[in-house]
Design a protein around this motif. Structure first.
Motif, short mmCIF file in Angstrom:
data_model
loop_
_atom_site.label_atom_id
_atom_site.label_comp_id
_atom_site.label_asym_id
_atom_site.label_seq_id
_atom_site.Cartn_x
_atom_site.Cartn_y
_atom_site.Cartn_z
N VAL A 252 -7.48 14.00 18.41
CA VAL A 252 -8.13 12.70 18.19
C VAL A 252 -8.80 12.68 16.82
O VAL A 252 -8.77 11.67 16.11
CB VAL A 252 -9.15 12.42 19.31
N ARG A 255 -6.37 11.92 14.23
CA ARG A 255 -5.98 10.53 14.30
C ARG A 255 -7.05 9.64 13.69
O ARG A 255 -6.78 8.54 13.27
CB ARG A 255 -5.81 10.18 15.78
N TYR A 256 -8.28 10.15 13.67
CA TYR A 256 -9.39 9.35 13.18
C TYR A 256 -9.44 9.31 11.66
O TYR A 256 -10.10 8.47 11.07
CB TYR A 256 -10.70 9.90 13.74
N ILE A 257 -8.73 10.23 11.02
CA ILE A 257 -8.76 10.29 9.56
C ILE A 257 -8.22 8.98 8.99
O ILE A 257 -7.19 8.48 9.41
CB ILE A 257 -7.90 11.46 9.04
N SER A 258 -8.97 8.44 8.03
CA SER A 258 -8.47 7.26 7.34
C SER A 258 -9.06 7.30 5.94
O SER A 258 -10.24 7.10 5.75
CB SER A 258 -8.91 6.00 8.07
N ASP A 261 -7.36 3.66 3.31
CA ASP A 261 -6.42 2.76 4.00
C ASP A 261 -4.97 3.20 4.06
O ASP A 261 -4.15 2.56 4.69
CB ASP A 261 -6.43 1.36 3.35
N GLU A 264 -3.32 7.82 6.70
CA GLU A 264 -3.67 7.63 8.10
C GLU A 264 -2.59 8.24 8.98
O GLU A 264 -1.58 8.71 8.48
CB GLU A 264 -3.81 6.14 8.41
N HIS A 265 -2.82 8.20 10.27
CA HIS A 265 -1.83 8.70 11.24
C HIS A 265 -1.43 10.15 10.95
O HIS A 265 -0.27 10.47 10.85
CB HIS A 265 -0.57 7.83 11.23
N ARG B 138 -5.28 4.28 18.73
CA ARG B 138 -6.10 5.06 17.82
C ARG B 138 -7.57 4.74 17.97
O ARG B 138 -7.94 3.61 18.22
CB ARG B 138 -5.65 4.85 16.38
N GLU B 139 -8.39 5.78 17.75
CA GLU B 139 -9.82 5.62 17.98
C GLU B 139 -10.50 4.92 16.82
O GLU B 139 -11.69 4.69 16.85
CB GLU B 139 -10.46 6.99 18.20
N ARG B 140 -9.76 4.60 15.75
CA ARG B 140 -10.40 3.91 14.64
C ARG B 140 -10.30 2.39 14.78
O ARG B 140 -10.80 1.66 13.96
CB ARG B 140 -9.83 4.38 13.31
N LYS B 169 -10.14 -6.65 9.73
CA LYS B 169 -10.28 -5.28 9.25
C LYS B 169 -10.94 -5.28 7.87
O LYS B 169 -11.87 -4.52 7.63
CB LYS B 169 -8.89 -4.63 9.16
N GLN B 173 -14.88 -4.16 6.63
CA GLN B 173 -15.09 -3.10 5.65
C GLN B 173 -16.12 -3.48 4.58
O GLN B 173 -16.62 -2.62 3.88
CB GLN B 173 -13.76 -2.73 5.00
N LYS B 183 -14.36 4.73 18.71
CA LYS B 183 -15.07 6.00 18.86
C LYS B 183 -16.57 5.79 18.86
O LYS B 183 -17.29 6.30 19.71
CB LYS B 183 -14.68 6.95 17.72
#
Lengths: 375, 388
Positions: A252, A255-258, A261, A264-265, B138-140, B169, B173, B183
């Motif tokens: 998880v 997956r949270y990395i962003s 923009d 990701e993924h 996804r948790e974001r 989105k 931001q 999350k």
């Protein structure tokens, strides 16, 4: 000797690191968090003593019986019948453990990515690939780990770096809110992972330099400690209280990395790390199982039994547990005691018996002015 | 011997060729053109027992030629599609929704979740469970509460962005309102107080009355939750105060009126950080908000000479007062009227005084409205802009 190849001490360490870490990365943060809550990052630190102790045990045993693995010298230490029995227990244990391991692998892959693929196919393909590595022998495995392990560790640390902006240090506090007890309770499960370092006693006879092997064994424990603490801190700083309710916190987290923009993924990186690491892990256990069985049965070569054992591992993997809940419940409760008693207590008894025997043998030898008994 | 090797070789080749059959696909192959990429999802309450799930499906368009066709076709050709279905739970509705979509629902790109007001008032924990539990979500993903039906919001066609999910989105931001990911929401729900807050969106009245759908939804405030049930709304200026308390402030313009002159001075807050420092003194629970901020002057309509360091220094306490005023307003509405702990006071006390907390945590609901808030605000005006 059944194994003709030799590996360097560094290769041994590189085989041992994924052999411990691979399954830790996904399951351990949430299992330790259930007991230790906020202090889950302390638990691996308390637990690492077991790792050092076990490496020390295998080194001492190796000094007493150089060029022999634990299956061979248990007969020398305990006598023929008891020795065979202990060897059998070890083999059965590794058979069971390998089955659990391939099941953990299968559960993760089918739970996170391949929902419809039958478990037997997921596990079967992995076991097949591992069996090729095992057939290649220890040298091949050592070299494969030299290529795979640095990449895995680098990718893993990269994940951590990419997450830094989302980490909240305040989640760390309060440290030891309810005293030291919860984190000690949480350390029991990681201990069972550290105890897998007893595999060193199977590899040490084939290491070019035993003394350096011991040193690198300890370094491997340190690296495992570092990665475990890193994993738990990452999970804690990112998720706080939520850690214990997630099944695979690291997944998880990835997956949270962003970043900006577009980065990701990244969960596929976790997949890659996990599969590469588990490959080495299963291979090491599988190899030990095949080699040990051959030594136990006094065969002249271990290769012919590799594929049949692989088939049994596949079945064991399917039968090891009904579902993921049962599996991680087992690992978090009775499994820890079971694993610890076989991988720590049993070798310790072996060492005690062997040293007593040697002392007695020497005394006898001195009295009769003979050369020491050659086992 | 030779014959044997020929047979072995032949067998090996045979197996290699056979493996092609199984390698060509597996149980879990997913072709992109078989997937319905969902960019936003909305949950609406239909009746006490039923909820409606609406999804915004992205329609992939081909290369350049179709782009031109779209431009010529008075810009109305939409790239998105909204479908909805009812069910007892979100998962149940999703199963029914799949019946209406020829392609397989794919959640991996869902960035926005919209809950409607009625649903929020009834409790959101069960729906958050679906979002956290589903393996591909996804948790974001960001969560919003809407005053109108979520389905109506999703059907809007934003003139500037690709679709509504992109709009929301990007808007969140800016951090002018709250920016809550799944999350963070789950963390708040299992936190010490269990209260949470979500950004509140409404539809911007369309410029062109003939095209009522060509508009966007935007963040106009914050929905305040006691446990998982919505109890009220605060507007966007009060939300700024909440952001200061939650250390989420990113940018903002603050306008002050210096005494003894006409006109205003506006400053642009560029960097701001705040920290909650709890203290228990003689049985009194006190929180000190320590904040440090740096800002630039962006407009000066007074006759003051802001290039004079003495004048600049004299403005700083005024600025601090203005910030404190905003925060106090937020505190009055949220802490005293709604009694919801969305600032993380409970966590702050828990961290600093774990023993006291464990004894008193059952009484937190009584303690919280009386927690005193003190300020330690440091403002620094760094620059005066490009003119003097």
């Amino acid at each position: 000797m059944l194994e003709q190849g030799k590996i360097s001490p560094v290769q041994m360490a590189l085989l041992m690191i994924p052999a411990i870490i691979a399954t830790v990365l996904l399951l351990v943060p949430s299992i330790t968090a259930k007991h230790a809550h906020h202090d889950l990052w302390l638990s691996p630190i308390w637990a690492c003593g077991t790792g050092f102790f076990v490496v020390f045990l295998s080194y001492k045993l190796n000094k007493l019986f150089p060029e022999k693995t634990i299956i061979e010298y248990s007969e020398h230490a305990l006598g023929k019948i008891l020795g065979k029995l202990v060897g059998g227990i070890f083999l059965f244990f590794y058979f069971h453990a390998t089955g659990i391991m391939v099941r953990e692998y299968g559960e993760f892959v089918s739970g996170a990515a391949l929902f419809h693929t039958p478990m037997a196919v997921i596990i079967g393909t992995m076991v097949l690939v591992c069996s090729f590595a095992v057939l290649g022998g220890l040298e091949v495995m050592g070299r494969a780990s030299e290529i795979i392990v640095p990449v895995v560790i680098l990718l893993y640390i990269l994940l951590f770096i990419l997450l830094i902006k989302d980490l909240e240090v305040k989640n760390l506090f309060p440290i030891m809110e309810k005293g030291i007890r919860p984190s000690l309770m949480g350390s029991i499960v990681p201990q069972s992972w550290y105890s897998e370092f007893i595999l060193v006693s199977f590899l040490l006879p084939y290491v070019t330099n035993q003394k350096k092997g011991f040193k690198w064994g300890l370094i491997a424990v340190f690296i495992v400690l570092f990665l475990m603490v890193l994993t738990n801190i990452m999970a804690l700083l990112l998720f706080g209280n939520l850690t214990s309710s997630l099944t695979y916190p690291v997944m998880v987290a990835a997956r949270y990395i962003s970043i900006a923009d577009f980065l990701e993924h990244l969960e596929s990186i976790v997949m890659a790390i996990w599969i590469a690491g588990t490959f080495i892990k299963i291979t090491v256990f599988y190899y030990v199982l095949a080699l040990g069985t051959a030594q136990w049965l006094k065969l002249s070569d271990y290769r012919p039994i590799v594929l049949p054992i692989g088939f049994l591992i596949l079945l064991q993997g399917l039968w090891a547990a009904r579902d993921l809940q049962e599996l991680s419940h087992f690992l978090a409760t009775s499994g820890a005691i079971y694993i610890l008693s076989i991988q720590v207590v049993l070798p310790f008894i072996l060492l005690l018996c062997a040293s007593i025997r040697k002392k007695l043998g020497q005394r006898k030898g001195n009295k009769q002015n003979e050369t020491p008994v050659n086992h | 011997m030779k014959l044997r090797s020929i047979i072995e070789n032949g067998l090996l080749r045979f197996f290699l060729i056979c493996s092609v059959i199984s390698l060509s696909g597996c149980w879990d192959r997913n072709e992109v053109n078989d997937l319905a990429l969902i960019t936003a999802a909305g949950f609406d309450m239909v009746s006490d027992e039923k909820i409606e799930l609406s999804v915004l499906v992205f329609i992939p368009k081909g290369g350049g030629s179709s782009d031109q066709a779209m431009e010529s076709g008075n810009g109305g050709a939409s790239q998105t599609l909204v479908r909805s279905a009812e069910g007892k739970t979100v998962a149940d509705a999703m199963a029914k929704l799949q019946e209406k979509l020829p392609r397989k629902i794919f959640w991996g790109h869902t960035d926005v979740f919209i809950l409607d007001e009625e649903l929020a008032k009834k409790g959101i924990a069960g729906h958050v469970d679906f979002i956290m539990r589903h393996p591909t979500l996804r948790e974001r993903g960001q969560i919003f509460v809407s005053s109108q039906k979520a389905k109506k919001v999703l059907k809007l066609m934003p003139p500037l962005e690709r679709d509504l999910s992109e709009v929301l989105k990007e808007l969140s931001q800016h951090k002018l309102g709250l920016n809550i990911t799944t999350k963070k929401l789950a963390q708040m729900l299992i936190g010490d107080s269990g209260d949470c807050a979500l950004p509140w969106i409404t539809i911007l009245p369309p410029e062109n009355k003939e095209k009522p759908k060509q508009t966007i939804a935007y963040i106009t405030g914050t929905a305040i939750f006691k446990k998982d049930k919505m109890i009220g709304i605060i507007d966007d200026s009060v939300t700024r105060g909440v952001l200061w308390l939650r250390n989420e402030i990113l940018l903002g313009v603050i306008t002050i009126k210096p005494p003894k002159t006409d006109g205003y001075i506006s400053v642009n807050v560029l960097q701001a950080q705040s920290k909650l420092v709890p203290k228990i003194q003689n049985g009194k629970w006190i929180i000190t908000l320590k904040s440090v901020s740096a800002s630039d002057i962006v407009q000066n309509t007074t006759k003051l000479d802001v290039s004079n360091p003495v004048v600049l220094k004299s403005l700083e306490p005024l600025l601090a007062k203005e910030i404190e005023k905003r925060i106090k307003k937020a505190r009055n509405q949220v802490q005293e009227e709604m009694k919801a702990d969305i600032f993380g006071f409970a966590e702050a006390f828990h961290r600093k005084y774990p023993d006291v907390w464990n004894k008193k945590k059952n009484r937190w609901n009584e303690i919280y409205p009386n927690v005193e808030l003190k300020f330690d605000t440091k403002c620094h005006i760094r620059r005066q802009g490009l003119t003097s």
